[in-house]
Design a protein around this motif. Structure first.
Motif, PDB file in Angstrom:
ATOM      1  N   GLY A 261      26.754  -2.078  49.984  1.00  0.00           N
ATOM      2  CA  GLY A 261      27.467  -3.003  50.855  1.00  0.00           C
ATOM      3  C   GLY A 261      27.613  -4.356  50.183  1.00  0.00           C
ATOM      4  N   ASP A 262      27.695  -5.386  50.993  1.00  0.00           N
ATOM      5  CA  ASP A 262      27.857  -6.755  50.503  1.00  0.00           C
ATOM      6  C   ASP A 262      26.509  -7.259  49.986  1.00  0.00           C
ATOM      7  N   LEU A 263      26.448  -7.627  48.721  1.00  0.00           N
ATOM      8  CA  LEU A 263      25.189  -8.090  48.127  1.00  0.00           C
ATOM      9  C   LEU A 263      25.002  -9.603  48.214  1.00  0.00           C
ATOM     10  N   ALA A 264      25.932 -10.299  48.851  1.00  0.00           N
ATOM     11  CA  ALA A 264      25.780 -11.740  49.035  1.00  0.00           C
ATOM     12  C   ALA A 264      24.483 -11.998  49.805  1.00  0.00           C
ATOM     13  N   GLY A 265      23.697 -12.940  49.325  1.00  0.00           N
ATOM     14  CA  GLY A 265      22.443 -13.266  49.981  1.00  0.00           C
ATOM     15  C   GLY A 265      21.242 -12.592  49.336  1.00  0.00           C
ATOM     16  N   PHE A 266      21.473 -11.530  48.571  1.00  0.00           N
ATOM     17  CA  PHE A 266      20.379 -10.867  47.853  1.00  0.00           C
ATOM     18  C   PHE A 266      20.296 -11.432  46.445  1.00  0.00           C
ATOM     19  N   GLU A 267      19.073 -11.555  45.938  1.00  0.00           N
ATOM     20  CA  GLU A 267      18.881 -11.965  44.556  1.00  0.00           C
ATOM     21  C   GLU A 267      18.783 -10.769  43.629  1.00  0.00           C
ATOM     22  N   ARG A 268      18.313  -9.655  44.185  1.00  0.00           N
ATOM     23  CA  ARG A 268      18.157  -8.451  43.378  1.00  0.00           C
ATOM     24  C   ARG A 268      18.438  -7.231  44.237  1.00  0.00           C
ATOM     25  N   CYS A 269      19.101  -6.268  43.618  1.00  0.00           N
ATOM     26  CA  CYS A 269      19.325  -4.959  44.227  1.00  0.00           C
ATOM     27  C   CYS A 269      18.668  -3.939  43.303  1.00  0.00           C
ATOM     28  N   VAL A 270      17.788  -3.116  43.855  1.00  0.00           N
ATOM     29  CA  VAL A 270      17.051  -2.120  43.085  1.00  0.00           C
ATOM     30  C   VAL A 270      17.497  -0.738  43.551  1.00  0.00           C
ATOM     31  N   LEU A 271      18.147  -0.017  42.660  1.00  0.00           N
ATOM     32  CA  LEU A 271      18.600   1.333  42.967  1.00  0.00           C
ATOM     33  C   LEU A 271      17.633   2.302  42.296  1.00  0.00           C
ATOM     34  N   MET A 272      16.924   3.087  43.103  1.00  0.00           N
ATOM     35  CA  MET A 272      15.934   4.025  42.584  1.00  0.00           C
ATOM     36  C   MET A 272      16.506   5.435  42.664  1.00  0.00           C
ATOM     37  N   PHE A 273      16.350   6.188  41.558  1.00  0.00           N
ATOM     38  CA  PHE A 273      16.878   7.550  41.558  1.00  0.00           C
ATOM     39  C   PHE A 273      15.946   8.486  40.807  1.00  0.00           C
ATOM     40  N   ASP A 274      15.937   9.741  41.226  1.00  0.00           N
ATOM     41  CA  ASP A 274      15.067  10.773  40.687  1.00  0.00           C
ATOM     42  C   ASP A 274      15.692  11.361  39.430  1.00  0.00           C
ATOM     43  N   GLY A 275      15.063  11.149  38.295  1.00  0.00           N
ATOM     44  CA  GLY A 275      15.566  11.653  37.029  1.00  0.00           C
ATOM     45  C   GLY A 275      15.484  13.150  36.886  1.00  0.00           C
ATOM     46  N   ARG A 276      14.782  13.810  37.781  1.00  0.00           N
ATOM     47  CA  ARG A 276      14.678  15.275  37.735  1.00  0.00           C
ATOM     48  C   ARG A 276      15.787  15.938  38.551  1.00  0.00           C
ATOM     49  N   ASP A 277      16.615  15.136  39.193  1.00  0.00           N
ATOM     50  CA  ASP A 277      17.715  15.629  40.031  1.00  0.00           C
ATOM     51  C   ASP A 277      19.034  15.279  39.336  1.00  0.00           C
ATOM     52  N   GLU A 278      19.707  16.294  38.774  1.00  0.00           N
ATOM     53  CA  GLU A 278      20.935  16.054  38.008  1.00  0.00           C
ATOM     54  C   GLU A 278      22.012  15.369  38.835  1.00  0.00           C
ATOM     55  N   ALA A 279      22.116  15.720  40.114  1.00  0.00           N
ATOM     56  CA  ALA A 279      23.125  15.091  40.973  1.00  0.00           C
ATOM     57  C   ALA A 279      22.810  13.605  41.167  1.00  0.00           C
ATOM     58  N   ALA A 280      21.523  13.276  41.331  1.00  0.00           N
ATOM     59  CA  ALA A 280      21.118  11.871  41.503  1.00  0.00           C
ATOM     60  C   ALA A 280      21.390  11.076  40.228  1.00  0.00           C
ATOM     61  N   VAL A 281      21.152  11.683  39.069  1.00  0.00           N
ATOM     62  CA  VAL A 281      21.416  11.005  37.796  1.00  0.00           C
ATOM     63  C   VAL A 281      22.917  10.759  37.641  1.00  0.00           C
ATOM     64  N   ALA A 282      23.722  11.766  37.951  1.00  0.00           N
ATOM     65  CA  ALA A 282      25.178  11.609  37.849  1.00  0.00           C
ATOM     66  C   ALA A 282      25.671  10.524  38.805  1.00  0.00           C
ATOM     67  N   GLU A 283      25.132  10.498  40.019  1.00  0.00           N
ATOM     68  CA  GLU A 283      25.519   9.465  40.978  1.00  0.00           C
ATOM     69  C   GLU A 283      25.127   8.076  40.474  1.00  0.00           C
ATOM     70  N   ALA A 284      23.929   7.958  39.905  1.00  0.00           N
ATOM     71  CA  ALA A 284      23.477   6.670  39.378  1.00  0.00           C
ATOM     72  C   ALA A 284      24.385   6.195  38.247  1.00  0.00           C
ATOM     73  N   ARG A 285      24.816   7.100  37.394  1.00  0.00           N
ATOM     74  CA  ARG A 285      25.735   6.712  36.306  1.00  0.00           C
ATOM     75  C   ARG A 285      27.047   6.173  36.871  1.00  0.00           C
ATOM     76  N   GLY A 286      27.563   6.834  37.884  1.00  0.00           N
ATOM     77  CA  GLY A 286      28.794   6.359  38.516  1.00  0.00           C
ATOM     78  C   GLY A 286      28.614   5.006  39.169  1.00  0.00           C
ATOM     79  N   ARG A 287      27.480   4.824  39.804  1.00  0.00           N
ATOM     80  CA  ARG A 287      27.228   3.539  40.462  1.00  0.00           C
ATOM     81  C   ARG A 287      27.025   2.431  39.433  1.00  0.00           C
TER      82      ARG A 287
END
Length: 153
Positions: free
Chosen positions: A101-127
């Protein structure tokens, strides 16, 4: 997602689970004097974390609450599936493919993803590409061989 000065950090979980890694990162966030908003796209994760953060260690707990409970705005750590930053958090933690969403007001955004899940890794690359396209400063953190985190990009 909007253009922002918020730093976006990707945390690649390879050696520990989210349940092991998240409390440590939340402790560091609170130690900075920051508030945290933990956003998950999964209602069952919100339920789980609400219990887990009280009992993840015998000698510690993380003060927190849920966004659907009274006085959510007073919580140092707020767990939610909603888009609002009800506690005025400085750090946003994204789990389970939750939207930033809108990151205004946040100093940091931390996106955590499971490296053992290929779909999660692919999604993280896209993001990663999406955040870079907005001009956000992005960093990639990988779990080290002996524990801890190592910045790789």
């Amino acid at each position: 997602m909007t253009e922002t000065a918020c730093d976006v950090w990707f945390y690649h979980l390879e050696r520990t689970s989210l349940d092991q890694a998240l409390p440590e990162l939340l402790e560091k966030t609170l130690a900075r004097g920051w508030r945290a908003l933990v956003r998950s796209s999964a209602a069952e994760r919100v339920d789980h974390l609400d219990g887990w953060l009280w009992s993840y260690r015998d000698d510690a707990f993380l003060p927190h609450g849920r966004a659907d409970e009274p006085q959510a705005e007073r919580q140092p750590v707020l767990i939610t599936s909603a888009m609002e930053n009800a506690n005025g958090a400085n750090a946003l933690f994204l789990l389970d493919g939750a939207e930033a969403g809108d990151l205004a007001g946040f100093e940091r955004c931390v996106l955590m993803f499971d490296g053992r899940d290929e779909a999660a890794v692919a999604e993280a690359r896209g993001r990663w590409r999406d955040f870079k396209a907005t001009g956000a400063t992005v960093s990639y953190w990988r779990q080290g061989e002996t524990g801890g985190w190592r910045k790789e990009a």
